[in-house]
Scaffold this active site. Structure first.
Site, mmCIF file in Angstrom:
data_model
loop_
_atom_site.group_PDB
_atom_site.id
_atom_site.type_symbol
_atom_site.label_atom_id
_atom_site.label_comp_id
_atom_site.label_asym_id
_atom_site.label_seq_id
_atom_site.Cartn_x
_atom_site.Cartn_y
_atom_site.Cartn_z
ATOM 1 N N ILE A 135 22.240 13.850 -5.347
ATOM 2 C CA ILE A 135 23.131 14.966 -5.049
ATOM 3 C C ILE A 135 22.275 16.207 -4.851
ATOM 4 O O ILE A 135 21.148 16.280 -5.340
ATOM 5 C CB ILE A 135 24.205 15.184 -6.142
ATOM 6 C CG1 ILE A 135 23.583 15.345 -7.524
ATOM 7 C CG2 ILE A 135 25.203 14.049 -6.144
ATOM 8 C CD1 ILE A 135 24.628 15.569 -8.623
ATOM 9 N N ASP A 136 22.779 17.155 -4.104
ATOM 10 C CA ASP A 136 21.996 18.322 -3.718
ATOM 11 C C ASP A 136 21.572 19.149 -4.928
ATOM 12 O O ASP A 136 22.194 19.095 -5.995
ATOM 13 C CB ASP A 136 22.805 19.204 -2.771
ATOM 14 C CG ASP A 136 23.165 18.511 -1.474
ATOM 15 O OD1 ASP A 136 22.423 17.586 -1.085
ATOM 16 O OD2 ASP A 136 24.183 18.880 -0.867
ATOM 17 N N LYS A 137 20.534 19.931 -4.722
ATOM 18 C CA LYS A 137 19.961 20.761 -5.786
ATOM 19 C C LYS A 137 21.023 21.558 -6.532
ATOM 20 O O LYS A 137 21.049 21.587 -7.764
ATOM 21 C CB LYS A 137 18.928 21.709 -5.183
ATOM 22 C CG LYS A 137 18.407 22.771 -6.148
ATOM 23 C CD LYS A 137 17.547 23.785 -5.437
ATOM 24 C CE LYS A 137 17.166 24.927 -6.363
ATOM 25 N NZ LYS A 137 16.387 25.980 -5.653
ATOM 26 N N ARG A 234 29.875 18.995 2.351
ATOM 27 C CA ARG A 234 29.671 20.362 2.836
ATOM 28 C C ARG A 234 29.824 20.434 4.350
ATOM 29 O O ARG A 234 30.469 21.352 4.883
ATOM 30 C CB ARG A 234 28.300 20.854 2.399
ATOM 31 C CG ARG A 234 28.122 20.869 0.881
ATOM 32 C CD ARG A 234 26.663 20.982 0.460
ATOM 33 N NE ARG A 234 26.099 22.255 0.875
ATOM 34 C CZ ARG A 234 24.811 22.556 0.744
ATOM 35 N NH1 ARG A 234 23.968 21.663 0.235
ATOM 36 N NH2 ARG A 234 24.370 23.740 1.126
#
Length: 330
Positions: A135-137, A234
């Site tokens: 998962i993204d930062k 997103r």
């Protein structure tokens, strides 16, 4: 040697060099690493060692005996982890915002990989330290990490079969009229390599979303993924013209007409995508039983929702109109 990872060479690999075939069968390892292991006798084809240039006929049983090759940036680091479940096969953790998953340019250490190698050094024997998805930062929430080869093989297969269920909470800008599904391919943005976009040449990407809570100018969504493309939620929400609050790549902060100063400051100060991996469900690789975990919202996301609830308490005029201004978030 370590326990081998076994694969069967499909007919599609017939005629390929062994090193080329291994790159397709074991994509989590670099080609240079795989070539070294072939030359070191850590790869067998039907029980025999081969040279990198030897070609396959198709149908062979290939066994890979991976060796721990920790890069300089992958050294163990004592970074706290919020572990919600752990046994000999799995680690399920609640990732905080700001923690990068893999070392990369600009993030050579201080990553989840570094933290995992400190917590469980045996993960150095597994591809990507056991990480099978990411998962993204600045996205928070649940991730699963394999601790054993059987778990790694099982989780990769489950992800490929789309049987791992991942549910997110996402706060979108605007009034989303109803739930739905976005089935739109995602690939690299043609002009900005840091971004992704819906593009005809992209890979299949399917996102399901449902309404969880509505506000006059924002909608809290429960989002489920069928596929796992980079930035998928997103990109798809921005494609629907409902980018996530705080998203620095795919949206701008829109302040609703007549918003209180307190709400304006809360929205301005939320400078990451409002996205949280809330629930994770999978089949345990050893027991073959379905297991599920749920992670509470992080404090900043919970405070953002509470600010919206306070600001619009008793407001029944939820038409979604009336944006006052647009502010860039970067």
């Amino acid at each position: 040697m370590t326990t081998p990872i076994t694969r069967t060479a499909s007919e599609e690999l017939a005629g390929l060099r062994l090193d080329q075939a291994l790159a397709r069968l074991f994509p989590d390892y670099s080609r240079s690493c795989l070539k070294r292991w072939i030359e070191a006798g850590r790869v067998t084809v039907d029980g025999e060692t081969r040279r990198p240039r030897d070609r396959l006929a198709g149908g062979e049983t290939i066994e890979l005996y991976p060796a721990a090759e920790i890069q300089a940036e992958d050294l163990p680091q004592d970074i706290p982890l919020d572990i919600v479940f752990e046994d000999e096969d799995l680690i399920v953790l609640d990732k905080p915002a700001g923690l990068v998953v893999h070392p990369a340019a600009g993030h050579h250490d201080g990553t989840l990989v570094n933290a995992l190698l400190h917590h469980a050094p045996e993960l150095a024997e597994l591809p990507r330290a056991g990480i099978v998805h990411r998962i993204d930062k600045d996205t928070t929430g649940l991730m699963v990490v394999a601790k054993s080869l059987r778990a790694h093989t099982s989780l990769v297969a489950q992800l490929q079969a789309r049987s791992v269920k991942r549910r997110y909470l996402a706060l979108a800008q605007g009034w989303v009229t109803a739930g739905g599904t976005v089935n739109a391919p995602i690939g690299r943005h043609p002009l900005d390599r840091k971004r992704f976009a819906v593009t005809p040449t992209g890979k299949e990407a399917i996102t399901h979303y449902r309404i969880a809570e509505r506000f006059p100018h924002h909608t809290l969504l429960r989002v489920s993924l069928e596929t796992g493309r980079t930035h998928q939620i997103r990109v798809h929400m921005a494609h629907l013209r409902h980018p996530l609050v705080g998203d620095p790549l795919y949206g701008r902060l829109r302040l609703p007409l007549g918003a209180s100063e307190a709400l304006i400051q809360t929205l301005r100060n939320f400078r990451r995508q409002a996205l949280h991996a809330e629930k994770l469900t999978l089949i345990h690789p050893a027991t073959n039983r379905e297991m599920s975990w749920k992670a509470p919202l992080p404090d900043d996301f919970a405070a953002l929702l509470e600010a919206l609830r306070r600001a619009y308490a008793g407001d029944d005029d939820h038409d979604g109109d009336g944006w006052e201004m647009i502010w860039p978030t970067d």
